[in-house]
Scaffold this active site. Structure first.
Site, short mmCIF file in Angstrom:
data_model
loop_
_atom_site.label_atom_id
_atom_site.label_comp_id
_atom_site.label_asym_id
_atom_site.label_seq_id
_atom_site.Cartn_x
_atom_site.Cartn_y
_atom_site.Cartn_z
CD GLU A 248 -2.57 1.68 0.23
OE1 GLU A 248 -2.46 2.85 -0.20
OE2 GLU A 248 -3.32 0.83 -0.28
CE LYS B 58 -22.12 6.49 1.33
NZ LYS B 58 -20.96 7.11 0.67
N GLY C 76 4.22 0.02 -5.31
CA GLY C 76 4.56 -1.27 -5.89
C GLY C 76 4.61 -1.22 -7.40
CB ILE D 113 -19.30 10.67 -6.62
CG1 ILE D 113 -18.70 9.31 -6.26
CG2 ILE D 113 -18.40 11.79 -6.09
CD1 ILE D 113 -17.36 9.04 -6.90
CD GLU E 74 -25.71 13.24 -16.03
OE1 GLU E 74 -25.27 12.81 -17.12
OE2 GLU E 74 -25.12 13.08 -14.93
CG HIS F 46 -47.45 -3.79 11.36
ND1 HIS F 46 -47.60 -2.85 10.37
CD2 HIS F 46 -48.19 -3.37 12.42
CE1 HIS F 46 -48.42 -1.90 10.80
NE2 HIS F 46 -48.80 -2.20 12.05
#
Length: 466
Positions: A34, A51, A114, A184, A203, A445
């Site tokens: 990593e 979140k 890496g 996103i 958009e 319920h």
């Protein structure tokens, strides 16, 4: 002399670290490489911290509407720095959790960049320039992807942001332009709108969240517009000029009319670019598609023997849970077991805006294109007692069945907590359930989940509460 392992995983996101853990569980000597932070983008700069931000915005939204619940809350305000600090704290906690999991499973962690040097071989270069050679019969590439820049206007972190900048803002946007309405883009539009910014979403496609069912797109656009957002679909941007304190954008709407508008900040959310550069893939002649994503077979093998690939560096959908599942599939295959290939139609998708969006399987349009004869049912939140009690009566659940066999082809939801509800249908699809089993299932319920039952009943003209 190289350090030798049974498996090396390049990248420690939700695909990479899960693959490493499963390999260790199966008795493999495993290493993970990593270059930045364990947990990758999802845990540190994506799924989890966003979140946390959205949760703060959600609570702020409820505080501003306290009177709707018979409560009083005066002098409400938001502290953006504190909201961001909480979000970063959540990520740090989970990063430490992944570090613990690596130690618990005796996985060797090599921090650095890496690069594959030959089949089964790679080198790791740490921040001080020191290199370590590693070898393994099998290597899994899980390096993920990064945000795509707007052509001609790269993100500068000041006025033009990617998702990473948007998560740690140096100031609160006053007038925000969001380019792109995928998950996103819509999540950040929702966050900053709830926090008080004047938000415009542009958009190019004729509807927002274009991968979702058309009914969901239409409902969400209406809801976000009602919340104060400006939504421009079928629109384009012909020019962006970045100034010291603002950004001027020329926006062309669906009629062809062009106007120049000034914004304090811009968030670019127009897709991702796979992290394939400088990791030795070209030298090994690893096959890629026309967009630069690695080609793999159903077990996640590339065309190079012993080299596997998972997650956002491969074909869509580009979702953390898909990457994790691919990691397990690849490791099980390496171990000589016989895992099931993943069916993309059984991968759920979630967007954590307000209201939430969730889906699995085919949209109604895609199901028709595939030639199915359909049974389609829908049930509104306003017909559910729990939704009304929660003060969350906006939304609906839609289910799509093959009229001939009763197979559940798709489920689509918009409303409160649908990102939790969708897994019920996902389990059903994975088990190849039909409408009969779903109708015979007893739903508790009062819960929001009762709407799932009612939507199934509605597809066959049997809905009870509408």
């Amino acid at each position: 002399m190289a350090d030798t392992y049974d498996l090396i995983v390049l990248g420690s996101g939700p695909g990479g670290y899960v693959a490493a853990i499963r390999a260790a569980q199966l008795g493999m000597k495993t290493a993970i490489v990593e270059r930045e932070l364990l947990g990758g983008i999802c845990l540190n700069w994506g799924c989890i911290p966003t979140k946390a931000l959205l949760r703060s915005a959600e609570i702020f939204h409820y505080m501003q509407h306290a009177k709707d619940y018979g409560l009083k809350a005066d002098g409400i305000s938001a502290d953006l720095d504190a909201v961001v600090k909480r979000s970063r704290g959540v990520s740090k906690q989970l990063n430490q959790g992944v570090t613990h999991l690596m130690k618990k499973n005796k996985i060797a962690v090599h921090m650095g960049s890496g690069k594959l040097t030959a089949p089964g071989k790679l080198t790791v270069t740490d921040k001080d320039g020191n290199t370590t050679a590693l070898e393994a019969k099998n290597i899994i590439v899980a390096t993920g992807a990064r945000a795509r820049d707007l052509p001609g206007t790269p993100a500068d972190g000041k006025r033009v942001w990617t998702y990473r900048h948007a998560m740690v803002p140096t100031e609160m946007p006053t007038k925000l332009l969001v380019i792109g309405s995928g998950a996103i883009g819509i999540e950040f539009a929702s966050f900053y709108n709830d926090m008080g910014a004047d938000v415009t979403v542009v958009e190019m496609i004729d509807r927002i969240v274009p991968v979702e069912d058309a009914d969901v797109s239409a409902f969400l656009e209406k809801s976000l517009t009602k919340q104060g957002m400006t939504i421009m679909t079928g629109a384009s941007i012909s020019e962006i000029k970045v100034g010291a304190n603002s950004v001027t954008a020329k926006l062309k709407d669906k009629t062809g009319k062009e106007t120049a508008s000034e914004f304090s900040h811009v968030i670019v959310a127009i897709g991702i670019v796979p992290n394939t550069a400088d990791i030795g893939l070209k030298e090994l002649a690893v096959e890629m598609d026309d967009r630069g994503f690695l080609k793999t077979d159903p077990m996640c093998r590339t065309n190079v023997p012993g080299l596997w690939a998972i997650g956002d560096i491969t074909a869509p959908p580009w979702l953390a849970h898909k990457a994790s599942h691919e990691g397990v599939i690849a490791v099980e295959a390496i171990a000589g077991n016989h895992p099931h290939a993943m069916d993309p139609k059984n991968i759920p998708g979630c967007t954590y805006c307000h209201p939430q969006v969730a889906s699995v399987g085919l949209t109604e349009a895609k199901a028709k294109e595939a030639g199915y004869e359909l049974k389609v049912g829908s049930f509104p939140f306003i017909g559910n007692g729990k939704a009304i009690a929660l003060g969350e009566a906006e939304g609906f659940i839609k289910t799509i069945f093959d009229a001939k066999t009763g197979e559940l082809l798709g489920a689509h939801m918009v409303g409160a907590e649908v990102t939790e509800l969708i897994q019920g249908y996902t389990v059903g699809k994975t088990l190849e359930t039909t409408e009969a089993e779903l109708m015979e299932t007893v739903f508790p319920h009062p819960t929001l989940s009762e709407m799932m039952h009612e939507s199934v009943l509605a597809a066959y003209g049997k809905a009870l509460h509408i």
